[in-house]
Design an enzyme around this catalytic site. Sequence first.
Site, PDB file in Angstrom:
ATOM      1  N   GLU A   1       0.897  -1.257   0.075  1.00 22.65           N
ATOM      2  CA  GLU A   1      -0.018   0.152  -0.107  1.00 22.65           C
ATOM      3  C   GLU A   1       1.080   1.286  -0.098  1.00 22.65           C
ATOM      4  O   GLU A   1       1.959   1.316   0.444  1.00 22.65           O
ATOM      5  CB  GLU A   1      -1.044  -0.106   1.383  1.00 22.65           C
ATOM      6  CG  GLU A   1      -1.912  -1.130   1.044  1.00 22.65           C
ATOM      7  CD  GLU A   1      -3.128  -1.010   2.072  1.00 22.65           C
ATOM      8  OE1 GLU A   1      -3.481   0.268   2.383  1.00 22.65           O
ATOM      9  OE2 GLU A   1      -3.736  -2.098   2.467  1.00 22.65           O
TER      10      GLU A   1
ATOM     11  N   ASN B   1       4.977 -13.106   3.355  1.00 22.55           N
ATOM     12  CA  ASN B   1       4.402 -12.250   4.642  1.00 22.55           C
ATOM     13  C   ASN B   1       4.794 -12.987   5.868  1.00 22.55           C
ATOM     14  O   ASN B   1       5.428 -11.875   6.866  1.00 22.55           O
ATOM     15  CB  ASN B   1       2.918 -11.977   4.675  1.00 22.55           C
ATOM     16  CG  ASN B   1       2.477 -11.014   3.392  1.00 22.55           C
ATOM     17  OD1 ASN B   1       3.094 -10.353   2.995  1.00 22.55           O
ATOM     18  ND2 ASN B   1       1.098 -10.811   3.128  1.00 22.55           N
TER      19      ASN B   1
ATOM     20  N   GLY C   1       9.633  -0.781  16.612  1.00 21.54           N
ATOM     21  CA  GLY C   1       8.541   0.357  16.915  1.00 21.54           C
ATOM     22  C   GLY C   1       7.308  -0.502  17.116  1.00 21.54           C
ATOM     23  O   GLY C   1       7.278  -1.409  17.755  1.00 21.54           O
TER      24      GLY C   1
ATOM     25  N   GLY D   1       0.626  -4.009  10.935  1.00 22.59           N
ATOM     26  CA  GLY D   1      -0.930  -3.856  10.800  1.00 22.59           C
ATOM     27  C   GLY D   1      -1.252  -3.996   9.489  1.00 22.59           C
ATOM     28  O   GLY D   1      -0.566  -4.447   8.464  1.00 22.59           O
TER      29      GLY D   1
ATOM     30  N   CYS E   1      -3.287  -7.367   5.527  1.00 25.37           N
ATOM     31  CA  CYS E   1      -2.291  -8.358   4.996  1.00 25.37           C
ATOM     32  C   CYS E   1      -1.636  -9.185   5.885  1.00 25.37           C
ATOM     33  O   CYS E   1      -2.060 -10.152   6.501  1.00 25.37           O
ATOM     34  CB  CYS E   1      -1.586  -8.041   3.835  1.00 25.37           C
ATOM     35  SG  CYS E   1      -2.497  -7.513   2.410  1.00 25.37           S
TER      36      CYS E   1
END
Length: 440
Positions: free
Chosen positions: A159, A215, A260, A264, A267
Amino acid sequence: MTQRPRLSVIGTGYLGATHAVCMVELGYDVIGLDVDEAKIESLRAGKIPFFEPGLPELLGKHIDSGRLRFTTDYAEVAEFADVHFVCVGTPQKKGQYAADLTYVDAAFRSLAAHLTRRALVVGKSTVPAGTAARLAKLLADEAPNKEVELAWNPEFLREGFAVEDTLRPDRLVFGVRSEWAEQTIRTAFEPVIATGTPVIVTDYATAELVKVAANSFLATKISFINAMAEVCEATGADVTQLADAIGHDARIGRRFLNAGLGFGGGCLPKDIRAFIARAGELGVDQAVSFLRDVDEINLRRRARTVELGLDLLDGSYRGTKVAVLGAAFKPDSDDVRDSPALDVAAAVGRRGATVQVYDPEANASAARVHPELTYAASLDDALRGVDLVMLLTEWQVFRAMDPVTVGSLVAQRNLVDGRNVLVPSQWRDAGWHYRALGRP
C-alpha cells in the site's frame, strides 16, 4: 507480437481496482466487475474509494480512453474477456484465525456459470494452500466450456506503492497445470515480462504458499527486532543502533529492522493467522508455531506504547489531553484495518484521556471504526493544548515536525515516538521528555 487477450478483473477493492487500472496502462482492454453497485458507479465516475498515490489520475485517464469499463454483470464479463483475474478479499473469519473464502467461492461460482468459451481464470486472492486445486475442480464441474483452466498468480502489492508494484513488480509467479495456461498468462503480462521481470512457473500449491511465506518472513523479521527492543529496554541498549549494526551483515540486511509499534493492515496479521490455521488442518502446525510468537510480540508493542505514555504522565491518562499522530496502519494509505496506531489511540481513550487524532488521509476511515475519538482537521489543531504527543504512523509531515514550533502549541512537552523516526537529541534539546520503544 502475440495478440493481447482482453482482460476482466473480478472484485474492485484495493487489489482489483489497482490491477484493472494498471493493466490498461500496460496496453490491455479491461472490464472490472463488482457486486457492489455503489462501488461500480463510483469507479465509472472516475473516483477511487480509497487512497493510493497515482491511482486516481490513471483511472480518470483510462475511463476517458474507453479501454476501461466497469459492470455488475457476470455474463458481460464472460463474453468480453479471455483472461479473468479474481481479486476478491479473503478476510479473517470472525472469532477464528482461518481465512474466510466466501467471496472467493462466490466469485468463481458466479463466473463459471457463464464461461461458454475457452478462457483462463487467474486467482490473485491470498488463499490457504489447497484452495486452487479445489477451485480448478469447481471450474471443471460448473463451467459449460470444459476447456476453461485455472492459473494462480499471487499479488505482492505494498500500500502506497501499488501502482509501481503492478507496473514494475520484482517477480511474477504463475501456478499452472498446462502449457496453454502458462502461455496464456504470459501474454497477459507480456509488457512486464519484456522488461526482464523474473518469472517463476510452478504448481498451484507453491504459488499459493509464496505470498503467505513472504508475509510470514517479513512479519518475523519485524517482530524479531521488536523482541530485541524489549531486551534493549531491560539492558539500557539502543535498538536503533543495534539494528544498524546487524543490518550491515549482508545475510540479514537493514530493511524491515525498524523497531517500533509493529505491523498491521489487511495483509500481514490476517495472512499469518490464516497460515497458522491451515498448517493445523494439514497436521504441520508445529512447523509454523513460531508465528504465534511473532503475532504476540507484535501485539505486545501496542500495550508497551500505551505504557510509555503513562510513564510520561505520572501513571494516569485520566483528565489529560493526548494528540495521536496517525491512524492508518502505515503512511501513504488510508487503511485502518488492524491499525496499531488506532488501537493505541482507543486504548488511551479508554483510560480516561481526551484523544485528538490526526491523519493526513485516514481520519474518515478511523472515525467509522472509532467514533468515540476526536479527529482534528489539521496537525496544529491536534497538537494545541495537549499533555502528550504520540507519533504512531510515520507520515513525512510528522517526521518533519520542528520540536520548537510544536513545543509552542502543546501544554506539556511529552513525546512518545512510536516509530523511532525522530532524532531524540533534537527533541530533548528543545525541552521535550522523549520516549521511544527500545531506546534509553
